[in-house]
Structure formats: structure tokens, C-alpha cells
Design a protein around this motif. Structure first.
Motif, mmCIF file in Angstrom:
data_model
loop_
_atom_site.group_PDB
_atom_site.id
_atom_site.type_symbol
_atom_site.label_atom_id
_atom_site.label_comp_id
_atom_site.label_asym_id
_atom_site.label_seq_id
_atom_site.Cartn_x
_atom_site.Cartn_y
_atom_site.Cartn_z
ATOM 1 N N ASP A 1 5.972 12.930 -0.921
ATOM 2 C CA ASP A 1 4.876 12.181 -1.537
ATOM 3 C C ASP A 1 4.631 12.834 -2.900
ATOM 4 N N GLU B 1 4.840 17.034 0.844
ATOM 5 C CA GLU B 1 3.898 16.521 -0.166
ATOM 6 C C GLU B 1 3.640 17.693 -1.097
ATOM 7 N N ILE C 1 5.167 4.770 2.632
ATOM 8 C CA ILE C 1 5.361 6.011 3.396
ATOM 9 C C ILE C 1 5.941 5.716 4.778
ATOM 10 N N ALA D 1 0.860 -1.193 0.000
ATOM 11 C CA ALA D 1 0.000 0.000 0.000
ATOM 12 C C ALA D 1 0.889 1.234 0.000
ATOM 13 N N GLY D 2 0.318 2.344 -0.415
ATOM 14 C CA GLY D 2 1.071 3.599 -0.329
ATOM 15 C C GLY D 2 1.523 3.859 1.101
ATOM 16 N N MET D 3 0.640 3.560 2.065
ATOM 17 C CA MET D 3 0.984 3.819 3.467
ATOM 18 C C MET D 3 2.158 2.958 3.929
ATOM 19 N N SER E 1 -2.709 16.902 -1.914
ATOM 20 C CA SER E 1 -3.807 16.315 -2.682
ATOM 21 C C SER E 1 -5.189 16.898 -2.375
ATOM 22 N N VAL F 1 -4.684 -1.698 -4.383
ATOM 23 C CA VAL F 1 -4.111 -0.807 -3.376
ATOM 24 C C VAL F 1 -2.627 -1.136 -3.382
ATOM 25 N N ALA F 2 -1.786 -0.122 -3.616
ATOM 26 C CA ALA F 2 -0.368 -0.413 -3.836
ATOM 27 C C ALA F 2 0.474 0.812 -3.548
ATOM 28 N N TYR G 1 -0.877 14.102 3.386
ATOM 29 C CA TYR G 1 -1.940 13.088 3.485
ATOM 30 C C TYR G 1 -2.186 12.730 4.961
ATOM 31 N N THR H 1 1.528 6.566 -3.549
ATOM 32 C CA THR H 1 0.449 5.608 -3.545
ATOM 33 C C THR H 1 0.276 5.216 -5.013
ATOM 34 N N SER I 1 2.661 11.576 -5.307
ATOM 35 C CA SER I 1 1.536 10.859 -5.933
ATOM 36 C C SER I 1 0.731 11.760 -6.860
ATOM 37 N N SER J 1 -1.954 3.221 -5.827
ATOM 38 C CA SER J 1 -3.399 2.939 -5.936
ATOM 39 C C SER J 1 -4.080 3.988 -6.814
ATOM 40 N N LYS J 2 -3.380 5.097 -7.119
ATOM 41 C CA LYS J 2 -3.988 6.201 -7.864
ATOM 42 C C LYS J 2 -3.580 6.103 -9.345
HETATM 43 C C1 LIG Z 1 -1.600 11.710 -1.459
HETATM 44 C C2 LIG Z 1 -1.745 10.324 -0.911
HETATM 45 N N1 LIG Z 1 -0.668 9.715 -0.418
HETATM 46 C C3 LIG Z 1 -0.743 8.469 0.107
HETATM 47 C C4 LIG Z 1 -1.931 7.780 0.144
HETATM 48 C C5 LIG Z 1 -1.975 6.405 0.760
HETATM 49 O O1 LIG Z 1 -1.951 5.426 -0.216
HETATM 50 P P1 LIG Z 1 -2.651 3.989 -0.075
HETATM 51 O O2 LIG Z 1 -4.128 4.221 0.057
HETATM 52 O O3 LIG Z 1 -2.250 3.293 -1.318
HETATM 53 O O4 LIG Z 1 -2.089 3.357 1.151
HETATM 54 C C6 LIG Z 1 -3.082 8.350 -0.403
HETATM 55 C C7 LIG Z 1 -4.376 7.622 -0.413
HETATM 56 O O5 LIG Z 1 -5.418 8.154 -0.646
HETATM 57 C C8 LIG Z 1 -2.991 9.677 -0.924
HETATM 58 O O6 LIG Z 1 -4.064 10.304 -1.432
#
Ligand SMILES: Cc1ncc(COP(=O)(O)O)c(C=O)c1O
Length: 393
Positions: free
Chosen positions: A186, A157, A92, A87-89, A161, A220-221, A113, A208, A188, A210-211
Motif C-alpha cells: 500500500d 504498507e 487492495i 475504492a481503495g479497498m 498511515s 472514494v477511489a 490499514y 486509495t 498511499s 480517495s486521498k
Molecule cells: C492507508 C490506506 N489504505 C487504504 C485505504 C482504503 O481506501 P478507500 O477508503 O478508498 O477504500 C485507506 C482509507 O482510509 C487508507 O488510509
């Protein structure tokens, strides 16, 4: 853990990297799409007294399918290597843990985020006495003033976002390097197609996936990219010990998504430009937040660092929070959802509290993701729902 090979380095444009980095036809029996190595274990050809004779041992450590996605991301970010996570988290938290020790201090951009900020503020803060200072990040001198002797990380970041605040990456990286402090961003929102922070001196880029990288709302990645010694350290410490590696099937879908990233982003950007123009000129819109728009507050940073935009933007309107919620609920083509970066258009009212307000988040902010549907259909949908909202008094 994958590093770029000599063959990978021959691909220099984002389109070619997305399409072909990691192609090894001889290795994969000529398959135009490499197979999924859906196995936990790699047996060893001979017993060599504890020394592994095979490149691969166990899929919590590394896996050929995961490495293809990692090589594409490393090439796109201009990094030595990359690591993919579940996952992105996970990417991170692994990047943050690489830089902190008990008692460290982190300078944290307050529009980052939410869960990344929670990890620093609540998890590391309460359990490991890691302290932090929140900054808006819009001025380098503010970041400099927040640095303490025990600061080990500046977490960015850019653009963020929700309100798309940017930081001056070169200036922050120079400031941090001169003091032996790590930097992590970040990336993303921009994706490596529109911004490559490592080139400006930032130490780790997290995503992330996942986007936009995945792009189809089916995984989810996460991923991070950095220079060799950072990748090697995070591989043997955070990724192997915490077990956050990406699953091979997830990696295969991510690689498929990355192949079409350049064309998808172009379309998101083109449709979003028309939607942004429509909103910017609409009498019921109070303020539009979109890095590509005429009214964007940090135009100079946008021009310095970003080569393009994507489909995510936000805006405030006139009217009460009930009216704002009614507007979102009245949209038909924009589904209500908190993610972004997929093929689908989405809308959501962003949650607000006093602290987020202090770092630039307005109340009743509506965030939309412009997906790959027809842009006139999307504008017509916004038009019919905007009829519910009042104009400025
Ligand atoms: C800007 C940003 N960074 C990180 C994440 C976390 O990623 P993930 O949901 O893949 O764990 C998100 C998820 O919405 C995000 O919007």
C-alpha cells in the motif's frame, strides 16, 4: 485495464505525466479536458460472429475515461499498466485475491490499514482457511522467519498511515522472489511522487485514490499498478468478476485531481514541515511521528526510499485520554475526521487495542492531516488547543 502507450512513455517527469499523459486531442475533438464516457454499453459496428469489432464492450470491463486515470497512475508508478477501482479497498482485496488460494499463508505487516488486515485475518481466514503471520516489518529477518512453505504473499504498507513504519522494500522483494512469493504494498502515504516500489522489485502497488491522488475529498477511489501479466490476470479475474471497476465520473474527477498532485503535495509538505518543527519543539508533545522529522526512528529507510513527505503526521502528548480528546475537540481549523489527503486539515484520536499496541501503535495517538490552509493559522490553532494539555511531570 490500461497499458502505457508509446506516446505516454514520452512523458518522463511526474509533473508532465500528471498534466499530460492520456491527452489525445485528435481522439477527443481537440477538447483540452477529455469528455466523460458516462455509458454502460458500447455498440459494435458490425456483427463479427462473436468477435468484438470495437475496443470497448461494456463499462464493467473497460471505459475510455477510466483508462486515462489508469495510464497516469501506471506512468507515475513506472508500471506497464494500472487498474482503477471503485475504492481503495476494492484495489487492495483484488490484489490480495490475485495471490491467495484456499489454504495460503500471508505474511502481514501489523501496522497496515485496518480493513485490509481484517480482510486477511477475518474474511479470508475464517471462510477460506487462509492463515497469516503478523510482523512489525522493521527487520527483514523477522519477515523471513515468518515465511512458511504455503506462504504466497507478503503484504506491506510503507510508510504506514498512523505511525509511519517502513519496510526495506528491496530486501523484502528479493527474499520473496527467491521463494516464488508475491509482494504487494500500500503506497498511499508516499504516493508515486515520493516512492516507486515496483522499481525495487515489489509485484503490485495499491492505492486509495480517495486521498492525495484525488486530493479534493470528493471521491472514494482506488487503483493498482503492476507488470503486464499481473494486470491482465486481475482484469479478467478479480475486476471483471467482482465488478469493482471505477465509475467514469469518479475517474474524470480522479484525472482532474492527479493533474495538480505535484503542486498540492509540495504545499502539503512545506506546511507540514513547519507544523512538524513546531510540534517537535513543543514541551507538551511527548513524541512526534513524521518521516520527515529529525526524530523519525527509521531515518536510513526514509533516505533510501522516500524522496519527500506529505501532510500526514501523528503525535502523543501528556495527559489523560479525556484531556487528549478535549484537545482534539478544541481545534477549530482542523475538522475531526478519519480520512486524509484532501485540501482540508483534519485531526483524530486513533483507536487502540492490545494487538495494535504490540505492533507499535501508542495509546491516545493524535493524527493530524495538514491541509492547504495557511500554515500560521494551523499552528495558532494547535497552540490554543495545546493550552488545555499538561506538560511532562
Ligand atoms: C492507508 C490506506 N489504505 C487504504 C485505504 C482504503 O481506501 P478507500 O477508503 O478508498 O477504500 C485507506 C482509507 O482510509 C487508507 O488510509
Amino acid at each position: 485495464m490500461a497499458f502505457l502507450t508509446e506516446a505516454d512513455r514520452k512523458y518522463t517527469t511526474p509533473e508532465d505525466i500528471c498534466a499530460h499523459v492520456g491527452d489525445e486531442y485528435a481522439r477527443f475533438s481537440g477538447a483540452i479536458v477529455p469528455p466523460i464516457y458516462q455509458n454502460s454499453l458500447f455498440v459494435q459496428p458490425t456483427d463479427v460472429n462473436g468477435i468484438d469489432a470495437n475496443d470497448y464492450i461494456y463499462s464493467r470491463v473497460s471505459n475510455p475515461t477510466v483508462e486515462i486515470a489508469e495510464r497516469k497512475i501506471a506512468a507515475l508508478e513506472g508500471a506497464d499498466g494500472a487498474l482503477c477501482f471503485s475504492a481503495g479497498m476494492s484495489a487492495i482485496t483484488s490484489a490480495i485475491l490475485h495471490f491467495v488460494r484456499a489454504g495460503s499463508h500471508i505474511v502481514l505487516v501489523g501496522t497496515s490499514y485496518g480493513p485490509a488486515m481484517n480482510f486477511i485475518k477475518n474474511y479470508l481466514g475464517k471462510r477460506f482457511a487462509v492463515t497469516h503471520t503478523l510482523v512489525t516489518g522493521s527487520d527483514v529477518s523477522e519477515i523471513e522467519a515468518a515465511i512458511r512453505p504455503e506462504t504466497t504473499l507478503i503484504y506491506l504498507e510503507s510508510p504506514s498511515s498512523c505511525v509511519f513504519m517502513m519496510q526495506d522494500l528491496k530486501a523484502v522483494a528479493a527474499l520473496a522472489k527467491a521463494r516464488g512469493i508475491g509482494t504487494c504494498i500500500d503506497n498511499s502515504y508516499a504516493t508515486p511522487l515520493h516512492q516507486q516500489p515496483l522499481k525495487h522489485g515489489i509485484d503490485i502497488v495499491v492505492h486509495t485514490a480517495s486521498k492525495y491522488l484525488g486530493g479534493h475529498s470528493d471521491i472514494v477511489a482506488g487503483a493498482l499498478a503492476a507488470r503486464r501479466e499481473i494486470i491482465e490476470s486481475i482484469q479478467v479475474n478479480e475486476r471483471e468478476l467482482l465488478g469493482g471497476i471505477m465509475d467514469p465520473h469518479q475517474a474524470w474527477l480522479l484525472t482532474r485531481g492527479i493533474r495538480t498532485l505535484p503542486v498540492r503535495l509540495k504545499q502539503h509538505a512545506e506546511s507540514a514541515r513547519k507544523v512538524a518543527e513546531y510540534l517537535e519543539n513543543h514541551p507538551k508533545i511527548k513524541k512526534l511521528y513524521y518521516p520527515g522529522s529529525k526524530s523519525y526512528d527509521q531515518k536510513a529507510l526514509f533516505e533510501q526510499y522516500l524522496s519527500g513527505c506529505n501532510g500526514l503526521m501523528s503525535f502523543t502528548t501528556y495527559g489523560s485520554s479525556e484531556q487528549v480528546n478535549a484537545f482534539v475537540n478544541h481545534l477549530h481549523c482542523f475538522q475531526r475526521g478519519c480520512s486524509w489527503g484532501g485540501f482540508e486539515s483534519l485531526a483524530i484520536v486513533i483507536g487502540w487495542n492490545e494487538e495494535s499496541g504490540r505492533y507499535g501503535l501508542p495509546q491516545n495517538l493524535i493524527r493530524i492531516h495538514v491541509g492547504l490552509e495557511n500554515e500560521d493559522t494551523l499552528i495558532a490553532d494547535l497552540e490554543q488547543a495545546l493550552a488545555l494539555l499538561p506538560e511532562a511531570e
